[in-house]
Write an enzyme that holds these catalytic residues in place. Sequence first.
Site, PDB file in Angstrom:
ATOM      1  N   CYS A   2       0.955  -1.310  -0.014  1.00  0.00           N
ATOM      2  CA  CYS A   2      -0.083   0.086  -0.082  1.00  0.00           C
ATOM      3  C   CYS A   2       1.010   1.211  -0.047  1.00  0.00           C
ATOM      4  O   CYS A   2       1.836   1.167   0.819  1.00  0.00           O
ATOM      5  CB  CYS A   2      -0.985   0.035   1.235  1.00  0.00           C
ATOM      6  N   ARG A  27       5.415   0.035  -5.887  1.00  0.00           N
ATOM      7  CA  ARG A  27       5.459  -0.924  -4.923  1.00  0.00           C
ATOM      8  C   ARG A  27       4.556  -2.215  -4.999  1.00  0.00           C
ATOM      9  O   ARG A  27       4.589  -2.928  -4.223  1.00  0.00           O
ATOM     10  CB  ARG A  27       4.890  -0.006  -3.648  1.00  0.00           C
ATOM     11  N   TRP A  80      -2.803  -2.954  -1.809  1.00  0.00           N
ATOM     12  CA  TRP A  80      -2.388  -4.115  -1.953  1.00  0.00           C
ATOM     13  C   TRP A  80      -3.166  -5.055  -0.917  1.00  0.00           C
ATOM     14  O   TRP A  80      -3.050  -5.016   0.455  1.00  0.00           O
ATOM     15  CB  TRP A  80      -0.703  -4.312  -1.818  1.00  0.00           C
ATOM     16  N   ASN A 106      -1.816   2.192   5.544  1.00  0.00           N
ATOM     17  CA  ASN A 106      -1.081   1.123   4.987  1.00  0.00           C
ATOM     18  C   ASN A 106      -0.560   0.496   6.263  1.00  0.00           C
ATOM     19  O   ASN A 106       0.078   1.066   7.109  1.00  0.00           O
ATOM     20  CB  ASN A 106       0.461   1.805   4.533  1.00  0.00           C
ATOM     21  N   GLY A 107      -0.645  -1.090   6.268  1.00  0.00           N
ATOM     22  CA  GLY A 107      -0.474  -1.615   7.450  1.00  0.00           C
ATOM     23  C   GLY A 107      -1.439  -2.744   7.893  1.00  0.00           C
ATOM     24  O   GLY A 107      -2.310  -2.935   7.008  1.00  0.00           O
ATOM     25  N   GLU A 509      17.970 -18.148  -6.226  1.00  0.00           N
ATOM     26  CA  GLU A 509      17.437 -16.743  -6.682  1.00  0.00           C
ATOM     27  C   GLU A 509      16.910 -16.887  -8.050  1.00  0.00           C
ATOM     28  O   GLU A 509      15.924 -16.330  -8.369  1.00  0.00           O
ATOM     29  CB  GLU A 509      18.538 -15.828  -6.722  1.00  0.00           C
ATOM     30  N   LYS A 513      13.163 -15.794  -9.220  1.00  0.00           N
ATOM     31  CA  LYS A 513      12.950 -14.627 -10.321  1.00  0.00           C
ATOM     32  C   LYS A 513      11.839 -15.544 -11.186  1.00  0.00           C
ATOM     33  O   LYS A 513      10.843 -14.831 -11.705  1.00  0.00           O
ATOM     34  CB  LYS A 513      14.264 -14.698 -11.123  1.00  0.00           C
ATOM     35  N   GLU A 516       8.281 -15.544  -9.557  1.00  0.00           N
ATOM     36  CA  GLU A 516       7.716 -14.154  -9.384  1.00  0.00           C
ATOM     37  C   GLU A 516       7.126 -13.641 -10.595  1.00  0.00           C
ATOM     38  O   GLU A 516       6.169 -12.977 -10.616  1.00  0.00           O
ATOM     39  CB  GLU A 516       8.785 -13.347  -9.107  1.00  0.00           C
ATOM     40  N   HIS A 532      17.916 -37.266  -3.190  1.00  0.00           N
ATOM     41  CA  HIS A 532      17.318 -37.406  -1.953  1.00  0.00           C
ATOM     42  C   HIS A 532      15.890 -37.186  -1.977  1.00  0.00           C
ATOM     43  O   HIS A 532      15.247 -37.014  -0.922  1.00  0.00           O
ATOM     44  CB  HIS A 532      18.044 -36.690  -0.753  1.00  0.00           C
ATOM     45  N   LYS A 629       6.558  -4.258  -4.070  1.00  0.00           N
ATOM     46  CA  LYS A 629       7.943  -4.323  -4.091  1.00  0.00           C
ATOM     47  C   LYS A 629       8.567  -3.937  -2.582  1.00  0.00           C
ATOM     48  O   LYS A 629       9.439  -4.351  -2.253  1.00  0.00           O
ATOM     49  CB  LYS A 629       8.164  -2.938  -4.829  1.00  0.00           C
TER      50      LYS A 629
HETATM   51  C1  AGP Z   1      12.627 -10.138  -4.994  1.00  0.00           C
HETATM   52  O1  AGP Z   1      12.857 -10.236  -6.150  1.00  0.00           O
HETATM   53  C2  AGP Z   1      11.569 -10.060  -4.440  1.00  0.00           C
HETATM   54  N1  AGP Z   1      10.475  -9.134  -4.813  1.00  0.00           N
HETATM   55  C3  AGP Z   1      11.601 -10.150  -2.938  1.00  0.00           C
HETATM   56  O2  AGP Z   1      11.789 -11.405  -2.472  1.00  0.00           O
HETATM   57  C4  AGP Z   1      12.422  -9.083  -2.150  1.00  0.00           C
HETATM   58  O3  AGP Z   1      13.569  -9.479  -2.134  1.00  0.00           O
HETATM   59  C5  AGP Z   1      11.767  -9.135  -0.410  1.00  0.00           C
HETATM   60  O4  AGP Z   1      10.481  -8.786  -0.381  1.00  0.00           O
HETATM   61  C6  AGP Z   1      12.690  -8.412   0.397  1.00  0.00           C
HETATM   62  O5  AGP Z   1      12.537  -7.139   0.011  1.00  0.00           O
HETATM   63  P1  AGP Z   1      13.689  -6.045   0.601  1.00  0.00           P
HETATM   64  O6  AGP Z   1      15.115  -6.362   0.031  1.00  0.00           O
HETATM   65  O7  AGP Z   1      13.303  -4.560   0.224  1.00  0.00           O
HETATM   66  O8  AGP Z   1      13.693  -6.153   2.103  1.00  0.00           O
END
Ligand code: AGP
Length: 634
Positions: A2, A27, A80, A106-107, A509, A513, A516, A532, A629
């Site tokens: 948000c 965001r 959000w 926001n929260g 990672e 990616k 996501e 395993h 974000k």
């Molecule tokens: C990364 O591609 C993601 N969008 C997500 O995992 C992100 O790294 C995570 O939310 C942590 O965010 P930050 O680095 O702002 O704490």
Amino acid sequence: MCGIVAVIGSREAAPLLLEGLRQLEYRGYDSAGLATIQEVEKDGLGLLSCKRAQGKLNNLSSLVEKFGSPGHLGIGHTRWATHGKPEERNAHPQRDISGEIAVVQNGIIENHRFLRKELEAEGVSFSSETDTEVIPHLIGRELKRMQSDGGVISGSLLLTAVQNVTKELTGAYALAVVWARTPEALVVARRQAPLLIGLGEGEFLCASDTPALAGFTRTILPMEDGEVALLTPLGIELYNAEGKRQQRSPSLLTGIDHVVDKRNFRHFMLKEIHEQPDTAELWVARHLPAGLPPTSPVALPFDESFYQGIEQIQILACGTSRHAGMVGAYLLEQFAGIPTSVFYASEFRYSAPPLAPNTLTIGVTQSGETADTLAALAMEFDRRKANGDPAFASRQLGITNRVESSLARQVPNILDIGAGIEVGVAATKTFLGQLLAFYALALDFAARKKSRSSDEIISLSNELRLVPNYLRSLIHRHDQLSEQLAHRFTDTQDVIFLGRGINYPIALEGALKLKEISYIHAEGYPAGEMKHGPIALIDPRVPVISIAMPGMVFEKVLSNAQEAKARDAQLIGVAPEGPATDIFDALLPLPEVSELISPLLSVVPMQLLSYHIAAHRGLDIDQPRNLAKSVTVE
Ligand code: AGP
């Protein structure tokens, strides 16, 4: 997540709110709304106009264009969804039953169910499923009570009502409130969620992140935890959680904090991948200038006391930042010889290991606003203080891309990765920046603890100086190769990423990616773990992407890849070209660098392949579904 924008001044509020919200789009959100107040009688009742729309901001701006939203005072929000589906009725602003009070938040209000029941028992009917809606109703009830006790309608009355109501709320929040009866007053408050006041020319603004302010003013006053403020055309009154008036000087925003354009790239993510050589170049210039002695191989902004007595390190982070932390732990242990553990910040908060002395805690968060990371760091600070750790106040370090963030205000030491604002939800250049920060720390600690010879320190420093150029040629080549390869993934539903040692976090990672932005199920495994269990998943429809860099585990990774190939997996290698790597059905070639620096390069094909697979599927790469974000709630 948000985003909040609020403004009071001499200009029409709605266009400013929309512009601010546009800067917060990155965001992540699923609906948006705004409310403005138009003064209709001098010193009297104003008209509250509220517009909300599901989906993208353009839907909201079309509404505003069509029906108007007049007034010089207003609040705006991108939502959000947490409580209630992303529908118009759950979008903010939320209003009280009179329709005169509007709130954006926001929260998460954790005791909202209890408060809702209490209000419903008093006859209040709710129009949304949100936790936020209790707030305007509570403010409305409080204003009524104060007026019947003789309170006179004014901005101060609204301020007191908000101060009283926030005492009833549990959870983390940032909020902005307007009341049609006070068309010259805006009240804002925060607890464990970011909120900054901007001091513009003839106007005051408030927002949850700097990009929303940077287009209007560079003079900002970040609100501290628990503060409530009254903004009027005449000035700002700031109060702490105990209701005591606060006086603080504003600070100046530095750097380019507003969201810049995509230049000629199709998406911010692609642009940010291409910016990585610059991120690395800037890092080398700042931290590895030529001529540094092996006894002091990097330029870092900490004084001697920071290093004294550190015997172990713990790293707290979420998502991609945690993957960077895992590479960091490898470097700090294997290169600098310091025992290091990595934790999910969200788990650490509730199950931290027993306290060990002489421990440095590192929080890694590109946004500097991730609620779990901030809370885990705060919890660790408090328990060390309570335990009488003599160094509790200095033993925390934050690695971030946002030096004006809550993290930077919370921890005593900050390492700025300086990657410039990252807009794409999928972190790319900031991951590289975080990795580089850990290389700097590992070099520094290795030199101080003499855990490596001068030759080893010089050799790693020299290799790191070459990274910007490696990245430059790599990104150009892999952009094309990944685009060609992406066509093979048209019907793919599952992908496995394998890596070992320092490249295991890069496999994680790569999988993150892909999940996501392409919504393809993907898993990252340490290559030796395949047999395993996960090997049962392998069949010709499941591509296996294997990172194999010459070094300690090269042959092992190749054997693990062979095991997958023997079960008909399509094998894609991220490895140097050569006879050893001709086992792969397709190769995303890397230069032959040392295993130690290889994550800085092996991550690039992960990013580009995910990008092109998602682009090939026509997906919303910069704002993937359900993601935000900045994850500012628990
Ligand atoms: C990364 O591609 C993601 N969008 C997500 O995992 C992100 O790294 C995570 O939310 C942590 O965010 P930050 O680095 O702002 O704490």
